[in-house]
Write a protein that holds these residues in place. Structure first.
Motif: not given
Length: 512
Positions: A122-129, A145-146
Motif C-alpha cells: 500500500l502506498s499512501h496517496t499523500g505521503t507515498h509512504v 492508499y494505492r
C-alpha cells in the motif's frame, strides 16, 4: 456467465457486504448493482459454514482504510469486479487491530489474487509512504492508499503472532515456518552475524525480510519526531549558522559556525588544498546566506566571509581505527556573524528522529528530517538495499554491500541514518529532536540504480563530542591559546559534563 451483485456505497466509497454494522452509525447507504462473474461459493465456505471467517470483536478493535480502485504501474487491475471502477474511485476495507494488511485484503474478497502473488504494498496517496502486506493495519485507520508493485521479486513471508493467525488455524494452509521453533527475537539477534549468508541463499533472505518489515513500521512512526512546527521554527533560526564552503568560488561542502569566528567542517572537504604549515594554497570562502538560486534576491551575498587560516585539522584514524575527519576554519570576520552552534551542543541520542541542514549537491541550503538507525538494525538496512537491487543486470556487486555491512558494524560509534543529503553536504550539522547539535554529517555509501539515479545504502555522521575532544587536545598541543580561550569563553549546557568526563579541564588549565 455473470450475475448481478449489489454494492453498498458509503461516503462515495464502496464497502463490502460483510462490513460490521458498528462502523456505520445512523448513516445512509447507496445500493448499486454491477455485473460480476459468478463465484463458486462452495470454495469460500469454511469449516464452520460461513462464507468468510469472522471473529468477535468490539468496534474499538476495528479500523477502516480506503484503497483506490486502480493500482499503480504494472498492477493497475486489482479488482475482481472491474465494473466497480465505473461507480466509485475508492473502496473501504475494514480490519481488526493487530491484523496484517494481507489478511484484511483477502477477507475483503474484492481484490484479485495477483496482488497477493506479487510483491505488492500500500502506498499512501499523500505521503507515498509504503505499508507492506506483512505490516499491521493499526496505523491505517482513515487513510487512503494505492496498491503498488514494489518489485518483481516474490513477496516476503509474514511473521507469526498477529491476530489473523487464529483465523488461519480454522482454515489450514501450508505456510512456511520461521526455521522451526526460532522466535522472532532470536532472528533479530542473528542478523548482524549473517549478512554473508543472506546474499548467498534465498531462504535466509525471506526470513530476514520479515524482520525488516516490522522495523520499517517503527521507522515510519519515529520520523515524526523532527516535524513538529515548534521544532521546525527553531531549526529555521539555527540554520542561519550553517554555511556553504567554497574553494575558489566552487562548492565543496557544508559547515557551521561552532563558536566565536570558527567554522567546523569535514577534513576531507579541504584536504586537497591544505598543507602542513596550516596555510591555505587557495582562497576559501563560506556563505551563510545561500538560500536561493536567484542572485538578485536580497541578502544573497551579505553572508560571504573569507577563511583566514585552518586553526585545526584531522583526517586520519586513531590507534583503535576510529576515523577523525574535521577541520576548524578561522574566519577573517569584518562583519557580524550568526550565533555559534556550540551553545546547542548535545550528546548522541540512542534513537528517534534527527534533522540535517546543509547544501547537498552544492545547491541552496536545505533541511532533511530522517531517522536514526541503531547499530543493531544497520545490517537490515544494508540487506534491504541489496535485495532491492537484484535484477537481470547487477549494477552493484555483492562485495559492495558486504563492505558496507562490515563498515557499519565495525564503526558502531558513528551515528547512522538514511538521508537524501549526498555529495556537497559533508560538514552539515545533525540536530536531534530537541534541536541540539549531536553530530556532523560526513558520508555515506552511494551507488547508481538501473535508471542511473544516485541512491544511497546508509549515511553516517561523526559524534560532535568526539570531534570537540580532539579539537581541544590539538589546540593545546599546537599552543593555539587564543582559539582555546575563545572556546572556553563559550558557555553551553553540557560544557561541564563534556570537560569533566574527559578530564579536559585539567588538560586545558595546565596549558593556559
Amino acid at each position: 456467465e455473470t450475475e448481478e451483485q449489489n454494492k453498498r456505497v458509503h461516503h462515495g466509497r464502496a464497502i463490502s457486504s460483510h462490513c460490521p454494522c458498528s462502523l456505520i452509525k445512523d448513516e445512509c447507504l447507496t445500493v448499486s448493482y454491477v455485473k460480476t462473474k459468478t463465484v463458486d461459493k462452495q470454495k469460500q465456505i469454511g469449516s464452520n459454514g460461513s462464507v468468510r471467517p469472522r471473529r468477535k470483536a468490539s468496534s474499538c478493535e476495528l479500523v477502516m482504510f480506503h484503497v483506490l480502485t486502480i493500482g499503480g504501474k504494472n498492477v493497475m487491475k486489482i479488482l475482481r469486479t472491474p465494473a466497480l471502477k465505473a461507480i466509485v474511485q475508492e473502496i473501504t476495507v475494514y480490519a481488526y487491530k493487530g491484523e496484517k494488511v494481507k489478511q484484511a485484503l483477502k477477507r475483503d474478497g474484492r481484490f484479485q489474487k495477483t496482488i497477493f502473488n506479487k510483491n505488492c504494498a500500500l502506498s499512501h496517496t499523500g505521503t507515498h509512504v509504503t505499508t507492506e502486506m506483512s505490516n499491521l493495519v493499526d496505523h491505517l485507520d482513515g487513510k487512503t492508499y494505492r496498491i503498488i508493485l514494489l518489485n518483481k521479486a516474490n513477496p516476503p513471508e509474514s511473521l507469526p503472532g498477529s491476530l489473523d493467525d487464529s483465523v488461519k488455524n480454522k482454515f489450514p494452509k501450508q505456510e512456511p515456518n520461521l526455521n522451526g521453533n526460532t522466535a522472532p527475537e532470536e532472528v533479530i539477534r542473528e542478523i548482524p552475524h549473517s549478512f554473508k549468508c543472506v546474499v548467498k541463499g534465498k531462504k535466509t533472505v525471506s526470513k530476514l525480510s520479515r524482520v525488516q518489515n516490522l522495523l520499517r513500521v517503527e521507522y515510519g512512526q519515529n520520523v515524526q519526531m523532527c516535524t513538529e512546527v515548534k521544532t521546525m521554527k527553531k531549526l529555521m533560526d539555527l540554520s542561519n549558522s550553517v554555511c556553504h564552503v567554497r574553494i575558489k568560488g566552487s562548492p565543496v561542502g557544508s559547515g557551521f559556525l561552532l563558536f566565536d569566528k570558527f567554522v567546523l567542517t569535514n577534513g576531507h572537504v579541504i584536504k586537497d588544498i591544505y598543507n602542513d604549515n596550516r596555510q591555505l594554497d587557495v582562497e576559501i570562502t563560506v556563505h551563510f546566506s545561500y538560500e536561493s538560486l536567484d542572485p538578485m534576491e536580497k541578502g544573497q551575498e551579505s553572508g560571504v566571509v573569507e577563511v583566514e587560516e585552518v586553526a585545526g585539522f584531522e583526517y586520519c584514524p586513531d590507534v583503535s581505527g576510529h576515523m577523525y575527519d574535521w577541520a576548524l576554519l578561522r574566519l577573517s570576520a569584518d562583519q557580524k556573524l550568526p550565533d555559534g552552534l556550540l551553545k546547542h551542543f548535545g550528546f548522541l541520542p540512542q534513537g528517534g528522529g534527527v534533522c540535517i541542514i546543509g547544501h547537498p549537491y552544492g545547491g541552496v541550503k536545505k533541511i532533511d528530517p530522517c531517522v536514526i538507525i541503531p547499530p543493531d538494525n544497520r545490517n537490515q538496512v544494508v540487506e534491504k538495499s541489496y535485495h532491492e537491487n537484484q535484477g537481470p543486470i547487477h549494477l552493484v556487486t555483492r562485495q559492495f554491500f558486504e563492505g558496507v555491512a562490515e563498515y557499519v558494524q565495525r564503526n558502531s560509534e558513528v551515528l547512522t541514518y538514511q538521508s537524501c543529503f549526498y555529495h556537497g553536504s559533508s560538514g552539515s550539522p545533525v540536530f536531534d529532536k530537541y534541536c541540539r547539535v549531536v553530530a556532523m554529517h560526513s558520508g555515506g555509501f552511494t551507488y547508481p540504480d538501473a535508471r542511473g539515479d544516485m541512491k544511497s545504502v546508509i549515511e553516517f555522521g561523526y559524534r560532535l563530542s568526539d570531534t570537540i575532544e580532539h579539537i581541544i587536545v590539538q589546540l593545546v598541543e599546537r599552543g593555539s591559546l587564543d582559539v582555546l580561550k575563545a572556546y572556553l569563553a563559550c558557555s553551553y549546557p553540557h560544557h561541564q559534563d563534556m570537560m569533566n568526563d574527559r578530564d579536559l579541564f585539567f588538560f586545558c588549565n595546565n596549558s593556559i
